[in-house]
Design a protein around this motif. Structure first.
Motif, PDB file in Angstrom:
ATOM      1  N   UNK A  34       0.815  -1.214   0.000  1.00  0.00           N
ATOM      2  CA  UNK A  34       0.000   0.000   0.000  1.00  0.00           C
ATOM      3  C   UNK A  34       0.852   1.268   0.000  1.00  0.00           C
ATOM      4  N   UNK A  35       2.160   1.106  -0.119  1.00  0.00           N
ATOM      5  CA  UNK A  35       3.082   2.248  -0.133  1.00  0.00           C
ATOM      6  C   UNK A  35       3.669   2.439  -1.527  1.00  0.00           C
ATOM      7  N   UNK A  36       3.927   3.683  -1.884  1.00  0.00           N
ATOM      8  CA  UNK A  36       4.578   3.967  -3.166  1.00  0.00           C
ATOM      9  C   UNK A  36       6.103   3.974  -3.038  1.00  0.00           C
ATOM     10  N   UNK A  37       6.598   3.718  -1.840  1.00  0.00           N
ATOM     11  CA  UNK A  37       8.043   3.625  -1.637  1.00  0.00           C
ATOM     12  C   UNK A  37       8.522   2.242  -2.055  1.00  0.00           C
ATOM     13  N   UNK A  38       9.598   2.198  -2.810  1.00  0.00           N
ATOM     14  CA  UNK A  38      10.144   0.904  -3.191  1.00  0.00           C
ATOM     15  C   UNK A  38      10.989   0.357  -2.042  1.00  0.00           C
ATOM     16  N   UNK A  39      10.802  -0.922  -1.666  1.00  0.00           N
ATOM     17  CA  UNK A  39      11.528  -1.494  -0.517  1.00  0.00           C
ATOM     18  C   UNK A  39      12.951  -1.916  -0.891  1.00  0.00           C
ATOM     19  N   UNK A  40      13.835  -0.951  -0.972  1.00  0.00           N
ATOM     20  CA  UNK A  40      15.195  -1.241  -1.425  1.00  0.00           C
ATOM     21  C   UNK A  40      15.906  -2.233  -0.514  1.00  0.00           C
ATOM     22  N   UNK A  41      15.697  -2.126   0.789  1.00  0.00           N
ATOM     23  CA  UNK A  41      16.386  -3.026   1.707  1.00  0.00           C
ATOM     24  C   UNK A  41      15.959  -4.475   1.471  1.00  0.00           C
ATOM     25  N   UNK A  42      14.661  -4.690   1.257  1.00  0.00           N
ATOM     26  CA  UNK A  42      14.168  -6.036   0.954  1.00  0.00           C
ATOM     27  C   UNK A  42      14.726  -6.509  -0.386  1.00  0.00           C
TER      28      UNK A  42
END
Length: 388
Positions: A34-42
């Motif tokens: 539900x977030x527009x942030x890309x999960x770079x750490x994952x």
């Protein structure tokens, strides 16, 4: 598929990704989705398993050789836990394979290591406002100019455009006033002459899509991926493995919904009986288990054929048509079997449905896949789709 067993390496990949995905990915799916942030750490954690380099050649592949079945197993296991994280991996597999096989040494050295380490992202620009799956109708041009090219045009529906540092762009190549065919170029998205805009979507929010405008963007000669005019031979054949991989993201996600629903109806009581005792509940789960297994086998048949060097364009198209269709239907019924809880945003089934529906469109709709199947099975004169 002639061989149904998995090799020790394939089993090891599947088990390693499954352990990570179900323990570390699954709990955070809904928050990420539900977030527009890309999960770079994952994304970097996935890279740490070796998944991003699985099709990047022996120097970067943990198996020391490209194994498309193993790639499918990894994608399906990731999608079981987080549909979007899995889908972010597929363009990396495609871009890394293209760069490893066809790019200049300068491009390989600059972009391949950080790409497969999860430190950067390279998007893919094929679709245009007037041409979706008809790659022969591209209007973007690359005009040879001195020691490079000038790119002008527009690319739309570019997955991960807002998070990418570069993009592989397909364009009609013009040299000395003559069309030399469709070529591909790696474009640094910090170059002059570029403008980006976002496309708001109902799903795939962490990845996002966008539109890229190119106005006389200069790229050097070594930005060419493959030979001039060779896009259909060196690049677009990659769809024969991305299509079953995309289908497997839907299948993996749908399988997790079936497993979740089976637990729910086993515990939920109505009229003095667990819901699982009613045929109106158990039969849909049995039916979707069957169609998902059939779709899964289509996918792995296509990927196995690619491993064996056999033609698999029809099988890839079959998997891309049937897999997403089966997955969307399964997720929708799982939502309905949860009743009012299924429709609530806090439980994630409605989010999974919105996410999974996207793979019915990406890399060609069901109608396009059926055209490809008919063409491959019955000849290019059987359908009006014979240019590519």
């Amino acid at each position: 598929m002639s061989v149904f067993g998995l090799t020790e390496d394939q089993l090891a990949i599947r088990n390693a990704v499954r352990t990570f995905a179900r323990a570390d990915l699954a709990p955070g799916y809904l928050e990420r989705a539900t977030s527009t942030e890309f999960p770079w750490e994952v994304h970097r954690q996935v890279a740490g398993l070796g998944v991003l380099g699985m099709l990047a050649g022996p120097d970067h592949n943990p198996l020391e050789h490209d194994d498309y079945v193993a790639a499918g197993l990894a994608i399906e296991e990731l999608a079981y836990a987080d549909f979007n994280v899995a889908n972010a991996v597929i363009p990396v597999m495609l871009m890394s394979s293209l760069i490893a096989a066809h790019a200049s040494p300068a491009i390989r050295d600059r972009w391949l290591p950080p790409l497969i380490a999860g430190e950067t992202y390279i998007a893919f620009g094929l679709t245009e406002p007037h041409s979706g799956s008809d790659a022969t109708a591209l209007r973007t041009t690359a005009v040879a100019d001195g020691d490079g090219y000038l790119l002008t045009g527009e690319k739309t529906s570019v997955t991960m455009l807002g998070h990418a540092e570069a993009m592989i762009v397909t364009a009609q190549t013009v040299r000395d006033g003559e069309n030399r065919g469709v070529s591909t170029f790696l474009v640094d998205l910090s170059a002059d002459g570029l403008a980006k805009s976002d496309i708001p979507d109902t799903g795939w929010k962490p990845m996002g899509r966008g539109v890229l405008h190119l106005d006389g963007v200069r790229v050097p000669a070594d930005a060419l991926i493959g030979a001039e005019g060779s896009a259909f031979r060196s690049v677009l054949g990659g769809f024969d493995f991305t299509r079953p991989l995309l289908a497997l993201t839907g299948i993996g996600c749908a399988q997790s919904c079936l497993d979740l629903t089976a637990d729910y109806v086993r515990d939920r009581v109505a009229f003095g009986e667990p819901l699982s005792r009613f045929e109106g509940v158990s039969f849909p789960l049995a039916e979707h288990s069957t169609t998902l297994e059939a779709a899964r086998l289509l996918c792995y048949s296509a990927l196995w054929r690619r491993n064996e060097g056999l033609r698999h364009t029809a099988e890839a198209a079959m998997s891309k048509w049937y897999g997403p269709l089966s997955a969307s239907a399964a997720v929708k019924d799982c939502l309905l079997l949860h009743g009012n809880y299924g429709y609530a945003t806090e439980y994630g089934l409605e989010q999974r449905l919105r996410d999974v529906m996207a793979v019915e469109i990406a890399d060609g709709t069901a109608q396009i896949q059926k055209i490809i199947i008919a063409r491959e099975r019955y000849g290019r004169d059987f359908v009006p789709y014979s240019k590519a």
